[in-house]
Design a protein around this motif. Sequence first.
Motif, PDB file in Angstrom:
ATOM      1  N   HIS A  76       0.826  -1.204   0.000  1.00 57.11           N
ATOM      2  CA  HIS A  76       0.000   0.000   0.000  1.00 57.11           C
ATOM      3  C   HIS A  76       0.859   1.251   0.000  1.00 57.11           C
ATOM      4  CE1 HIS A  76       0.872   0.388   4.334  1.00 57.11           C
ATOM      5  NE2 HIS A  76       0.677  -0.918   4.392  1.00 57.11           N
ATOM      6  N   SER A  77       0.191   2.358  -0.282  1.00 61.04           N
ATOM      7  CA  SER A  77       0.860   3.656  -0.226  1.00 61.04           C
ATOM      8  C   SER A  77       1.217   3.964   1.225  1.00 61.04           C
ATOM      9  CB  SER A  77      -0.050   4.738  -0.817  1.00 61.04           C
ATOM     10  OG  SER A  77      -1.355   4.652  -0.285  1.00 61.04           O
ATOM     11  N   ASP A  78       2.208   4.825   1.384  1.00 61.33           N
ATOM     12  CA  ASP A  78       2.725   5.082   2.729  1.00 61.33           C
ATOM     13  C   ASP A  78       1.877   6.051   3.557  1.00 61.33           C
ATOM     14  OD1 ASP A  78       3.353   7.470   1.503  1.00 61.33           O
ATOM     15  OD2 ASP A  78       5.506   7.335   1.884  1.00 61.33           O
ATOM     16  N   ASP A  79       0.674   6.371   3.077  1.00 59.26           N
ATOM     17  CA  ASP A  79      -0.229   7.197   3.878  1.00 59.26           C
ATOM     18  C   ASP A  79      -0.924   6.375   4.967  1.00 59.26           C
ATOM     19  OD1 ASP A  79      -1.567   5.892   1.762  1.00 59.26           O
ATOM     20  OD2 ASP A  79      -3.276   7.237   1.939  1.00 59.26           O
ATOM     21  N   TYR A  80      -0.766   5.060   4.925  1.00 55.87           N
ATOM     22  CA  TYR A  80      -1.287   4.182   5.978  1.00 55.87           C
ATOM     23  C   TYR A  80      -0.087   3.530   6.661  1.00 55.87           C
ATOM     24  CZ  TYR A  80      -3.254   0.270   8.463  1.00 55.87           C
ATOM     25  OH  TYR A  80      -3.583  -0.613   9.462  1.00 55.87           O
ATOM     26  N   ALA A  81      -0.142   3.413   7.975  1.00 55.17           N
ATOM     27  CA  ALA A  81       0.898   2.694   8.724  1.00 55.17           C
ATOM     28  C   ALA A  81       0.299   2.170  10.012  1.00 55.17           C
ATOM     29  CB  ALA A  81       2.085   3.592   9.027  1.00 55.17           C
ATOM     30  N   SER A  82       0.685   0.971  10.361  1.00 56.32           N
ATOM     31  CA  SER A  82       0.302   0.359  11.628  1.00 56.32           C
ATOM     32  C   SER A  82       1.586   0.175  12.432  1.00 56.32           C
ATOM     33  CB  SER A  82      -0.373  -0.995  11.371  1.00 56.32           C
ATOM     34  OG  SER A  82      -0.673  -1.640  12.584  1.00 56.32           O
ATOM     35  N   PRO A  83       1.724   0.918  13.536  1.00 54.68           N
ATOM     36  CA  PRO A  83       2.968   0.843  14.311  1.00 54.68           C
ATOM     37  C   PRO A  83       3.337  -0.597  14.676  1.00 54.68           C
ATOM     38  CG  PRO A  83       1.552   2.590  15.146  1.00 54.68           C
ATOM     39  CD  PRO A  83       0.746   1.818  14.140  1.00 54.68           C
ATOM     40  N   GLY A  84       4.571  -0.964  14.384  1.00 50.88           N
ATOM     41  CA  GLY A  84       5.058  -2.300  14.698  1.00 50.88           C
ATOM     42  C   GLY A  84       4.674  -3.369  13.691  1.00 50.88           C
ATOM     43  N   SER A  85       3.810  -3.028  12.716  1.00 48.43           N
ATOM     44  CA  SER A  85       3.353  -4.030  11.750  1.00 48.43           C
ATOM     45  C   SER A  85       3.660  -3.661  10.308  1.00 48.43           C
ATOM     46  CB  SER A  85       1.842  -4.239  11.875  1.00 48.43           C
ATOM     47  OG  SER A  85       1.509  -4.673  13.164  1.00 48.43           O
ATOM     48  N   THR A  86       3.826  -2.383  10.038  1.00 50.06           N
ATOM     49  CA  THR A  86       4.047  -1.931   8.668  1.00 50.06           C
ATOM     50  C   THR A  86       5.538  -1.832   8.392  1.00 50.06           C
ATOM     51  OG1 THR A  86       1.953  -0.737   8.610  1.00 50.06           O
ATOM     52  CG2 THR A  86       3.633  -0.044   7.044  1.00 50.06           C
ATOM     53  N   MET A  87       5.926  -2.393   7.249  1.00 52.54           N
ATOM     54  CA  MET A  87       7.321  -2.374   6.830  1.00 52.54           C
ATOM     55  C   MET A  87       7.455  -1.465   5.607  1.00 52.54           C
ATOM     56  SD  MET A  87       9.640  -5.614   5.505  1.00 52.54           S
ATOM     57  CE  MET A  87       8.351  -6.246   4.466  1.00 52.54           C
ATOM     58  N   VAL A  88       8.382  -0.528   5.658  1.00 48.51           N
ATOM     59  CA  VAL A  88       8.651   0.318   4.497  1.00 48.51           C
ATOM     60  C   VAL A  88       9.353  -0.540   3.456  1.00 48.51           C
ATOM     61  CG1 VAL A  88       9.924   2.332   3.662  1.00 48.51           C
ATOM     62  CG2 VAL A  88       8.775   2.405   5.889  1.00 48.51           C
ATOM     63  N   VAL A  89       8.831  -0.508   2.238  1.00 47.20           N
ATOM     64  CA  VAL A  89       9.390  -1.296   1.139  1.00 47.20           C
ATOM     65  C   VAL A  89      10.294  -0.433   0.274  1.00 47.20           C
ATOM     66  CG1 VAL A  89       8.789  -2.560  -0.970  1.00 47.20           C
ATOM     67  CG2 VAL A  89       7.444  -2.903   1.110  1.00 47.20           C
ATOM     68  N   GLY A  90       9.835   0.746  -0.020  1.00 48.47           N
ATOM     69  CA  GLY A  90      10.582   1.674  -0.863  1.00 48.47           C
ATOM     70  C   GLY A  90       9.924   3.033  -0.781  1.00 48.47           C
ATOM     71  N   ASP A  91      10.338   3.932  -1.632  1.00 53.80           N
ATOM     72  CA  ASP A  91       9.822   5.292  -1.623  1.00 53.80           C
ATOM     73  C   ASP A  91       8.313   5.295  -1.885  1.00 53.80           C
ATOM     74  OD1 ASP A  91       9.938   8.075  -1.463  1.00 53.80           O
ATOM     75  OD2 ASP A  91      10.302   8.273  -3.614  1.00 53.80           O
ATOM     76  N   GLY A  92       7.530   5.619  -0.862  1.00 50.33           N
ATOM     77  CA  GLY A  92       6.087   5.721  -1.006  1.00 50.33           C
ATOM     78  C   GLY A  92       5.327   4.417  -0.908  1.00 50.33           C
ATOM     79  N   VAL A  93       6.021   3.292  -0.705  1.00 55.60           N
ATOM     80  CA  VAL A  93       5.383   1.968  -0.680  1.00 55.60           C
ATOM     81  C   VAL A  93       5.694   1.265   0.632  1.00 55.60           C
ATOM     82  CG1 VAL A  93       5.206  -0.272  -1.833  1.00 55.60           C
ATOM     83  CG2 VAL A  93       5.623   1.776  -3.187  1.00 55.60           C
ATOM     84  N   ALA A  94       4.661   0.627   1.192  1.00 54.97           N
ATOM     85  CA  ALA A  94       4.817  -0.107   2.444  1.00 54.97           C
ATOM     86  C   ALA A  94       4.076  -1.431   2.347  1.00 54.97           C
ATOM     87  CB  ALA A  94       4.281   0.727   3.606  1.00 54.97           C
ATOM     88  N   LEU A  95       4.312  -2.305   3.312  1.00 57.49           N
ATOM     89  CA  LEU A  95       3.685  -3.626   3.365  1.00 57.49           C
ATOM     90  C   LEU A  95       3.183  -3.864   4.781  1.00 57.49           C
ATOM     91  CD1 LEU A  95       3.349  -6.500   1.889  1.00 57.49           C
ATOM     92  CD2 LEU A  95       5.381  -7.113   3.190  1.00 57.49           C
ATOM     93  N   THR A  96       1.933  -4.311   4.884  1.00 59.80           N
ATOM     94  CA  THR A  96       1.359  -4.673   6.172  1.00 59.80           C
ATOM     95  C   THR A  96       0.641  -6.001   6.003  1.00 59.80           C
ATOM     96  OG1 THR A  96       1.028  -2.327   6.675  1.00 59.80           O
ATOM     97  CG2 THR A  96      -0.112  -3.897   8.076  1.00 59.80           C
ATOM     98  N   ALA A  97       0.784  -6.880   6.991  1.00 64.45           N
ATOM     99  CA  ALA A  97       0.185  -8.223   6.908  1.00 64.45           C
ATOM    100  C   ALA A  97      -0.635  -8.529   8.158  1.00 64.45           C
ATOM    101  CB  ALA A  97       1.283  -9.266   6.702  1.00 64.45           C
ATOM    102  N   THR A  98      -1.490  -7.570   8.554  1.00 64.02           N
ATOM    103  CA  THR A  98      -2.342  -7.791   9.722  1.00 64.02           C
ATOM    104  C   THR A  98      -3.804  -7.586   9.341  1.00 64.02           C
ATOM    105  OG1 THR A  98      -2.273  -5.462  10.392  1.00 64.02           O
ATOM    106  CG2 THR A  98      -0.558  -6.923  11.293  1.00 64.02           C
ATOM    107  N   ARG A  99      -4.684  -8.063  10.173  1.00 60.35           N
ATOM    108  CA  ARG A  99      -6.116  -7.861   9.932  1.00 60.35           C
ATOM    109  C   ARG A  99      -6.462  -6.370   9.988  1.00 60.35           C
ATOM    110  NH1 ARG A  99     -11.029 -10.912  10.210  1.00 60.35           N
ATOM    111  NH2 ARG A  99     -12.739  -9.488  10.676  1.00 60.35           N
ATOM    112  N   GLU A 100      -5.731  -5.621  10.772  1.00 57.28           N
ATOM    113  CA  GLU A 100      -5.975  -4.186  10.896  1.00 57.28           C
ATOM    114  C   GLU A 100      -5.939  -3.483   9.544  1.00 57.28           C
ATOM    115  OE1 GLU A 100      -3.142  -0.968  12.611  1.00 57.28           O
ATOM    116  OE2 GLU A 100      -4.347  -1.732  14.298  1.00 57.28           O
ATOM    117  N   VAL A 101      -5.018  -3.836   8.681  1.00 56.39           N
ATOM    118  CA  VAL A 101      -4.943  -3.184   7.370  1.00 56.39           C
ATOM    119  C   VAL A 101      -6.137  -3.592   6.511  1.00 56.39           C
ATOM    120  CG1 VAL A 101      -3.478  -4.899   6.192  1.00 56.39           C
ATOM    121  CG2 VAL A 101      -3.409  -2.488   5.490  1.00 56.39           C
ATOM    122  N   LEU A 102      -6.643  -4.800   6.681  1.00 63.40           N
ATOM    123  CA  LEU A 102      -7.837  -5.216   5.940  1.00 63.40           C
ATOM    124  C   LEU A 102      -9.044  -4.398   6.386  1.00 63.40           C
ATOM    125  CD1 LEU A 102      -7.346  -9.089   5.970  1.00 63.40           C
ATOM    126  CD2 LEU A 102      -6.720  -7.463   4.166  1.00 63.40           C
TER     127      LEU A 102
END
Length: 149
Positions: free
Chosen positions: A97-123
């Motif tokens: 997802h775009s980096d405008d969403y983040a879940s502390p402790g769960s979101t990993m920055v992938v690159g410029d403007g891109v992140a990855l989250t693998a929790t139910r919270e992001v769903l």
Amino acid sequence: MRPEAFAPAFDAPTEFLNGRLLIAMPGIDDPRFERTVLLVCRHSSEQAMAIAVNRPIDGVTVPSLLERLGINSEIRLPDDPVLLGGPVERERGHVLHSDDYASPGSTMVVGDGVALTATREVLDAMGSQTRRPRHSLLALGYAGWGPGQ
């Protein structure tokens, strides 16, 4: 899977490929990765993790999967396909997802403007009017190399 069977989509200025796209070379000799484009989410000298970004799962859309998981949406979600992210842990979801969403402790920055989250919270956030990332891709599974992959 052999990393050398993929070619970086553009020159990599560092030895690690975090945030880079890898494109499967013709004749890869692995049907799991034929014609696959991978986004490298984590890469180190010991391991790597990537998500295939061009492999839609036939008949599975984001709204239908969220409904099956019992996640209520506040908005009408587009019928975006769910992707097959890779052959490892296909039952586990990952949201690029775009980096405008983040879940502390769960979101990993992938690159410029891109992140990855693998929790139910992001769903839950994907179906939210106010917390939804501007852009997102939902994938089941991932590609991995190294210990534990």
